[in-house]
Design a protein around this motif. Sequence first.
Motif, PDB file in Angstrom:
ATOM      1  N   MET A   1     103.573  47.563  30.895  1.00 58.62           N
ATOM      2  CA  MET A   1     104.120  46.573  31.949  1.00 58.62           C
ATOM      3  C   MET A   1     103.277  45.036  31.985  1.00 58.62           C
ATOM      4  O   MET A   1     104.150  44.080  31.595  1.00 58.62           O
ATOM      5  CB  MET A   1     104.032  46.051  33.396  1.00 58.62           C
ATOM      6  CG  MET A   1     104.312  45.651  34.385  1.00 58.62           C
ATOM      7  SD  MET A   1     104.022  46.647  35.676  1.00 58.62           S
ATOM      8  CE  MET A   1     102.253  46.176  35.764  1.00 58.62           C
ATOM      9  N   LEU A   2     102.202  44.534  31.512  1.00 58.96           N
ATOM     10  CA  LEU A   2     101.727  43.814  30.920  1.00 58.96           C
ATOM     11  C   LEU A   2     101.565  43.768  29.687  1.00 58.96           C
ATOM     12  O   LEU A   2     100.877  43.750  28.990  1.00 58.96           O
ATOM     13  CB  LEU A   2     100.323  43.906  31.757  1.00 58.96           C
ATOM     14  CG  LEU A   2     100.473  43.674  32.573  1.00 58.96           C
ATOM     15  CD1 LEU A   2      98.888  43.307  33.436  1.00 58.96           C
ATOM     16  CD2 LEU A   2     100.777  42.614  33.949  1.00 58.96           C
ATOM     17  N   ASP A   3     102.874  42.761  28.864  1.00 56.38           N
ATOM     18  CA  ASP A   3     102.969  43.285  27.662  1.00 56.38           C
ATOM     19  C   ASP A   3     102.571  41.994  27.013  1.00 56.38           C
ATOM     20  O   ASP A   3     102.133  40.708  27.392  1.00 56.38           O
ATOM     21  CB  ASP A   3     104.866  42.883  27.057  1.00 56.38           C
ATOM     22  CG  ASP A   3     104.768  44.360  27.774  1.00 56.38           C
ATOM     23  OD1 ASP A   3     104.908  44.877  26.549  1.00 56.38           O
ATOM     24  OD2 ASP A   3     105.926  44.517  28.515  1.00 56.38           O
ATOM     25  N   GLN A 219     105.378  46.324  42.185  1.00 58.46           N
ATOM     26  CA  GLN A 219     104.550  47.237  42.738  1.00 58.46           C
ATOM     27  C   GLN A 219     102.874  47.268  41.915  1.00 58.46           C
ATOM     28  O   GLN A 219     101.971  47.422  42.342  1.00 58.46           O
ATOM     29  CB  GLN A 219     104.973  47.728  44.060  1.00 58.46           C
ATOM     30  CG  GLN A 219     103.877  48.585  44.639  1.00 58.46           C
ATOM     31  CD  GLN A 219     103.090  47.755  45.746  1.00 58.46           C
ATOM     32  OE1 GLN A 219     103.660  46.990  46.020  1.00 58.46           O
ATOM     33  NE2 GLN A 219     102.065  47.866  45.986  1.00 58.46           N
ATOM     34  N   ALA A 220     103.415  47.877  41.023  1.00 55.82           N
ATOM     35  CA  ALA A 220     102.697  47.478  40.512  1.00 55.82           C
ATOM     36  C   ALA A 220     101.431  46.823  39.087  1.00 55.82           C
ATOM     37  O   ALA A 220     100.874  46.513  39.365  1.00 55.82           O
ATOM     38  CB  ALA A 220     102.668  49.240  38.954  1.00 55.82           C
ATOM     39  N   ALA A 245     109.244  36.806  46.611  1.00 60.09           N
ATOM     40  CA  ALA A 245     110.677  36.216  46.431  1.00 60.09           C
ATOM     41  C   ALA A 245     111.143  36.886  45.119  1.00 60.09           C
ATOM     42  O   ALA A 245     112.233  37.428  45.251  1.00 60.09           O
ATOM     43  CB  ALA A 245     109.669  34.579  46.111  1.00 60.09           C
ATOM     44  N   ALA A 246     110.504  37.174  44.010  1.00 61.05           N
ATOM     45  CA  ALA A 246     110.235  38.294  42.728  1.00 61.05           C
ATOM     46  C   ALA A 246     110.868  39.710  43.065  1.00 61.05           C
ATOM     47  O   ALA A 246     112.211  39.842  42.438  1.00 61.05           O
ATOM     48  CB  ALA A 246     109.510  38.038  41.816  1.00 61.05           C
ATOM     49  N   GLU A 247     110.829  40.354  43.904  1.00 59.78           N
ATOM     50  CA  GLU A 247     110.853  41.310  44.191  1.00 59.78           C
ATOM     51  C   GLU A 247     112.168  41.316  44.844  1.00 59.78           C
ATOM     52  O   GLU A 247     112.815  41.449  45.242  1.00 59.78           O
ATOM     53  CB  GLU A 247     109.290  42.164  45.167  1.00 59.78           C
ATOM     54  CG  GLU A 247     109.780  43.228  45.542  1.00 59.78           C
ATOM     55  CD  GLU A 247     108.573  43.986  46.279  1.00 59.78           C
ATOM     56  OE1 GLU A 247     108.449  44.576  46.210  1.00 59.78           O
ATOM     57  OE2 GLU A 247     107.707  42.957  47.306  1.00 59.78           O
ATOM     58  N   LEU A 248     112.499  39.875  46.320  1.00 63.97           N
ATOM     59  CA  LEU A 248     113.055  39.834  46.750  1.00 63.97           C
ATOM     60  C   LEU A 248     114.893  39.909  46.279  1.00 63.97           C
ATOM     61  O   LEU A 248     115.700  40.636  46.489  1.00 63.97           O
ATOM     62  CB  LEU A 248     113.552  38.932  47.847  1.00 63.97           C
ATOM     63  CG  LEU A 248     112.314  38.999  49.441  1.00 63.97           C
ATOM     64  CD1 LEU A 248     112.118  37.697  49.414  1.00 63.97           C
ATOM     65  CD2 LEU A 248     111.908  40.308  49.850  1.00 63.97           C
ATOM     66  N   ALA A 249     114.716  39.054  45.099  1.00 62.95           N
ATOM     67  CA  ALA A 249     116.042  38.750  44.011  1.00 62.95           C
ATOM     68  C   ALA A 249     115.947  39.592  43.106  1.00 62.95           C
ATOM     69  O   ALA A 249     117.406  39.873  42.832  1.00 62.95           O
ATOM     70  CB  ALA A 249     115.518  37.598  43.234  1.00 62.95           C
TER      71      ALA A 249
END
Length: 410
Positions: A1-3, A219-220, A245-249
């Motif tokens: 995830m954290l590339d 979430q992670a 906002a990113a989660e909603l979109a």
Amino acid sequence: MLDQPSMVHKNYLNQARPSTDSLTIVIKIGTSSICDEKTHFPLLSNLSMIVETILQLKARGHRVVLVSSAAVGTGLRRLNIDVKPKKLAAIQAIAAVGQGRLMSLYDDLFGQFNQPIAQILLTKNDLADRSQYLNAVNCFEELLDMGVVPIVNENDTISSAVRVENEIRFGDNDSLSAIAAGMVKADYLFLMTDVDCLYTDNPRTNPLAEPVWKCDDIQALREKIVVTAPGTSLGTGGMVTKLIAAELATAAGVTTIIARGSTPQNILKIITDESDLPLHTRFTAQDNPLIDRKWWILHGLKSAGAIFVDKGAYHAIVAKQRSSLLAAGIVKVEGEFAAQQSALVVHETTDESGQTKIVEIGKGLVNYSSIEIALVKGRKSSEIADILGYVDSDCIMNRDNLVIIAPRDN
């Protein structure tokens, strides 16, 4: 995830992206990109680049919505007030002064290129009613079809700045931009800020902070990074609000980008297959986005109460993902609400230390009032008519009106 950057560039470019033939793009510009934090004077060079970028996007056939902050900052400049006040009524009054000035500024800049614009002011209450929500969606669609650039802001004059737990308020305009992106079914949401991207920590205070290029699981991500920066003295946002906002979109199927507001021309590079991508953070859209009605239920409505269910109902709803909520699985009701209002579905459990824990399962529209649900809780659907004297539905929440929040059981 954290590339890491070197690795993610190769993988990132090979990922599927929205078609670049004709995209719908929402761009959110924060106060720090529009007004000087100390003098409150408009940053004309930034604004000009934003306008030019939007015009270039439109010239390529894309549809663009601009979500703009800075009504308060512009009002402070007009009223010669040095410091943003804390009193809500004062902030609302200043915003009322600044909003007109801000729109006049945009009209002058876009007017140089004969580009029509439209002002859209929203509050969460405007979207709570289904018909008003659809009216707003239809208005957006008509404006975009006409080639107009809608410029959206929260209606600060009448909106409340109080955050209600488990409910989305606009307030920071990041959430508003995500709601707007969902309403217009955008391909991209760009959250333009005063840094290049999301970092693992505040890069201003921690030189070891690393950029986050790509995120598939927000979430992670929250568990691995530090996001405590509150935003500028004029703005109300920060990285915390941008993650929300990113989660909603992304839940609405919108690819979300965090990028630097002072270089809006990078938007053109990010949406095309250029090999030398500028630094930014990309949140991938969910593969199975919420349909419009469920998006409205989840993000447009305020929960009027909560329905507590037993373990069996919890697993049935979460595991099957398509189960309706039946009276038999309900243990108690909190709050007062009428039929067709919105309520949370929750399960009460205890953790390893013995502490009570409330798990939110979903949110939906109820077929019965809170009083009626309290009377039929724990009973079979076949008993509802005998208890109430009538029956409107054999379930408390129909599966088509229930949005699942909790992750699927393993």
